[in-house]
Scaffold this motif. Structure first.
Motif, PDB file in Angstrom:
ATOM      1  N   GLU A  51       0.823  -1.202   0.000  1.00  0.00           N
ATOM      2  CA  GLU A  51       0.000   0.000   0.000  1.00  0.00           C
ATOM      3  C   GLU A  51       0.865   1.264   0.000  1.00  0.00           C
ATOM      4  OE1 GLU A  51      -3.423   0.465   0.304  1.00  0.00           O
ATOM      5  OE2 GLU A  51      -4.145  -1.588   0.604  1.00  0.00           O
ATOM      6  N   THR A  53       0.389   3.834   1.649  1.00  0.00           N
ATOM      7  CA  THR A  53       0.594   4.263   3.033  1.00  0.00           C
ATOM      8  C   THR A  53       1.768   3.550   3.681  1.00  0.00           C
ATOM      9  OG1 THR A  53      -0.500   4.598   5.167  1.00  0.00           O
ATOM     10  CG2 THR A  53      -1.057   2.587   3.993  1.00  0.00           C
ATOM     11  N   GLU A  54       2.091   2.341   3.211  1.00  0.00           N
ATOM     12  CA  GLU A  54       3.276   1.652   3.706  1.00  0.00           C
ATOM     13  C   GLU A  54       4.548   2.321   3.203  1.00  0.00           C
ATOM     14  OE1 GLU A  54       3.123  -2.812   3.634  1.00  0.00           O
ATOM     15  OE2 GLU A  54       1.395  -2.399   2.354  1.00  0.00           O
ATOM     16  N   THR A  56       5.013   5.551   2.203  1.00  0.00           N
ATOM     17  CA  THR A  56       5.241   6.884   2.765  1.00  0.00           C
ATOM     18  C   THR A  56       5.278   6.875   4.290  1.00  0.00           C
ATOM     19  OG1 THR A  56       2.864   7.423   2.872  1.00  0.00           O
ATOM     20  CG2 THR A  56       4.017   7.914   0.812  1.00  0.00           C
ATOM     21  N   GLY A  58       2.244   5.931   7.355  1.00  0.00           N
ATOM     22  CA  GLY A  58       0.924   6.514   7.558  1.00  0.00           C
ATOM     23  C   GLY A  58       0.038   5.597   8.367  1.00  0.00           C
ATOM     24  N   THR A  59      -1.234   5.925   8.394  1.00  0.00           N
ATOM     25  CA  THR A  59      -2.175   5.154   9.197  1.00  0.00           C
ATOM     26  C   THR A  59      -2.694   3.941   8.429  1.00  0.00           C
ATOM     27  OG1 THR A  59      -3.991   6.595   8.475  1.00  0.00           O
ATOM     28  CG2 THR A  59      -2.903   7.136  10.551  1.00  0.00           C
ATOM     29  N   PHE A  60      -2.871   2.863   9.165  1.00  0.00           N
ATOM     30  CA  PHE A  60      -3.479   1.658   8.617  1.00  0.00           C
ATOM     31  C   PHE A  60      -4.114   0.922   9.793  1.00  0.00           C
ATOM     32  CE2 PHE A  60      -3.402  -2.169   5.721  1.00  0.00           C
ATOM     33  CZ  PHE A  60      -4.101  -1.553   4.691  1.00  0.00           C
ATOM     34  N   TRP A 123      -4.970   6.088  -0.057  1.00  0.00           N
ATOM     35  CA  TRP A 123      -3.832   6.945   0.308  1.00  0.00           C
ATOM     36  C   TRP A 123      -3.137   7.478  -0.944  1.00  0.00           C
ATOM     37  CZ3 TRP A 123      -2.879   7.957   5.456  1.00  0.00           C
ATOM     38  CH2 TRP A 123      -1.666   8.573   5.791  1.00  0.00           C
ATOM     39  N   THR A 127      -1.847  11.544  -2.570  1.00  0.00           N
ATOM     40  CA  THR A 127      -0.415  11.672  -2.321  1.00  0.00           C
ATOM     41  C   THR A 127       0.257  12.586  -3.336  1.00  0.00           C
ATOM     42  OG1 THR A 127      -0.224   9.534  -1.196  1.00  0.00           O
ATOM     43  CG2 THR A 127       1.763  10.408  -2.211  1.00  0.00           C
ATOM     44  N   ASN A 145      -0.830  13.535   1.752  1.00  0.00           N
ATOM     45  CA  ASN A 145       0.388  12.769   2.000  1.00  0.00           C
ATOM     46  C   ASN A 145       1.479  13.196   1.027  1.00  0.00           C
ATOM     47  OD1 ASN A 145      -1.561  11.018   3.490  1.00  0.00           O
ATOM     48  ND2 ASN A 145      -2.141  10.446   1.406  1.00  0.00           N
TER      49      ASN A 145
END
Length: 527
Positions: A51, A53-54, A56, A58-60, A123, A127, A145
């Motif tokens: 993902e 988000t992984e 950069t 971030g939240t998950f 995400w 971005t 992001n």
């Protein structure tokens, strides 16, 4: 190779149940020489998401506790709706960027075999690509992001090292344009150009992630299906003109099929309780062709989202049932006519797969192996394409445990699938039923013979298989359904020194073979 004598049914075996004088276990006779070929499938069928988000940071989804995973303690999450930000925030946690340079991660990813890596998610839609460093890690107005040059080069290095093909989705948020304004390629050009310049070009792209979830897609405020059709055409036209070697994939919808209640749920994701639009609406009026049709498949929602979507949540007691296992092939069959309508002749890609909301409490245990392997077999019986498991190493549904990258049962299951099941698919000539989910392929090693997968999803009954001759057996079991360690032919599957994969050697058999309850057995026959 280990050797063993033929496994014949003992009529007095305590594992068998009786109705009168007959054994209630299923009986299967394998006849590999008479099978009808259905199709060939892509060698990269088993693929996965990393993902955005992984990448950069971030939240998950917040991890379950060991007790929740083992089923000894019920999940106790917040009660609320998707609009209740306090409830949703309590389900999440912040994670630092994934270490894509990890020797362990790269070695295990290589162990899976040839794959696609998809870097996307909601995400990704929001971005900003700060490749010149001018933003200093702060997202511009309208973005949420920031992706740095070094972070993206880390993705490219990872894909190059493990031999993966790369798929992405691009920014499409208020920072780039308003809903009334057409999408523009100013951001997309940066990530495509850098990838090409670095020698790892992007191989496929979806315009955006889950566009039918209008309220939560990350798109500009007021975004409509008509806006999406306009912008997807613009993106695909730009892609074909500037990066003709890159596959245009879409529409990436996530429309589930929800039953009357949890016990009869037929799959679904977050989109099913949000204002959303259909796949037909996302494609109505589109003029720019795509090479691949894509959708997201969720078997349902996890315990994290159960209070929000009780109709789409399955209890763990149902995770082995015919109704539960039917969802994945059912979703493939329901999407095939849409593929034929909008991308005729194209492959069908499931660009996210699993249970929505980070996976159920049992997603990291043996119990989920039945669903994972059944999805691969059932999908291949319907169509050619790719399944992107969500995820490689994030949340509870990851093949690997986040941050430490310890392999979970699903990891070893797909390693065996890729080692044994070839790309030619046959009609197994067995109706799908409890105790007998039978799938037949060519042998992955190219030798004469067939490779079968037989899933005995009964919790109590054995299944008897009559073998056509000598065969090699790889039988997956666990001490308990929610065990975190799986066994192959009775040996625990754990990593060795230097992150070496366990041997997973076969056992030789001929005659009849007894498959225990809740087992997944690969049977490789000789030509």
């Amino acid at each position: 190779m280990n050797t063993a004598s033929a496994c014949s049914i003992d009529p007095l075996c305590k594992n068998h149940k009786y109705k009168g004088d007959s054994i209630t276990a299923e009986f299967i006779k394998l006849s590999p020489d008479t099978l009808r070929q259905l199709r060939t499938v892509d060698e990269r069928l088993v693929s996965y998401n990393v993902e955005m988000t992984e990448v950069t940071g971030g939240t998950f989804w917040k991890a379950y506790s060991p007790e929740e995973i083992a089923g000894t303690k019920p999940f106790e999450g917040p009660v609320g709706s998707l609009a209740n930000h306090t409830a949703m925030a309590a389900l999440m946690q912040f994670y630092p960027p994934i270490d894509l340079k990890s020797e362990k991660l790269r070695k295990l990813a290589k162990g899976i075999g040839p794959a696609w890596v998809r870097v996307s998610g909601t995400w990704s839609t929001k971005t900003y690509y700060d490749f010149d460093g001018k933003m200093g890690g702060k997202s511009p107005e309208g973005y949420q992001n920031v992706l740095t040059r070094d972070q993206w080069l880390g993705v490219l290095d990872f894909c190059r090292d493990i031999g993966a093909k790369l798929m992405i989705s691009v920014a499409n948020c208020a920072g780039l344009h308003s809903a009334d304004e057409p999408w523009n390629p100013s951001q997309a050009e940066q990530i495509f150009a850098l990838s090409k310049e670095y020698g790892v070009p992007i191989d496929a792209a979806e315009f955006m992630n889950e566009p039918n979830m209008l309220a939560m897609s990350g798109a500009p405020e007021g975004y409509t299906a008509a806006n999406f059709v306009r912008d997807q055409d613009l993106f695909n036209r730009w892609l074909h003109e500037n990066y003709p070697g890159c596959l245009a994939v879409g529409p990436c919808s996530t429309v589930g099929i929800i039953g009357e209640d949890g016990d009869n749920a037929l799959g679904g994701g977050i989109a099913d309780v949000m204002p959303s639009v259909s796949t037909d609406e996302l494609m109505d009026g589109a003029t720019e062709p795509m090479e691949v049709y894509s959708y997201h498949y969720y078997n349902g929602v996890s315990e994290r989202l159960q209070s929000i979507m009780p109709m789409a949540h399955w209890s763990p007691e149902k995770a082995h049932t015919e109704e539960y296992l039917a969802v994945a092939p059912g979703m493939a069959r329901s999407n095939a006519p849409l593929r034929d309508r909008y991308v005729p002749g194209g492959q069908m890609w499931v660009t996210e797969s699993g249970d929505a909301g980070g996976g159920d409490t049992w997603a990291s245990t043996y119990l989920d192996v039945l669903r994972t392997l059944n999805e691969l077999g059932g999908f291949s019986a319907v169509t050619d394409g790719i399944i992107f498991h969500n995820t490689l190493a994030s949340s509870d549904y990851g093949y690997l445990k986040p941050e430490v990258f310890d392999p979970r049962p699903n990891f070893f299951a797909v390693v065996l699938w890729n080692r044994l099941m070839g790309t030619t698919v046959y009609d197994a000539a067995e109706p799908i039923r409890e105790g007998a989910h039978v799938y037949a392929h060519s042998r992955r090693d190219g030798k004469p013979g067939k490779a079968y997968l037989v899933i005995n999803n009964s919790m109590t009954e054995t299944t008897t298989v009559e073998l056509p001759g000598k065969a090699e057996i790889y039988q997956l079991t666990a001490e308990t359904p929610r065990a975190s360690v799986m066994q192959c032919n009775g040996k625990a599957l754990t990593l060795g020194e230097g992150y070496a994969l366990p041997a997973m050697d076969p056992v030789a058999a001929e005659g009849t073979l007894t498959l225990p309850a809740l087992s997944c057995t690969f049977i490789v026959t000789e030509g």
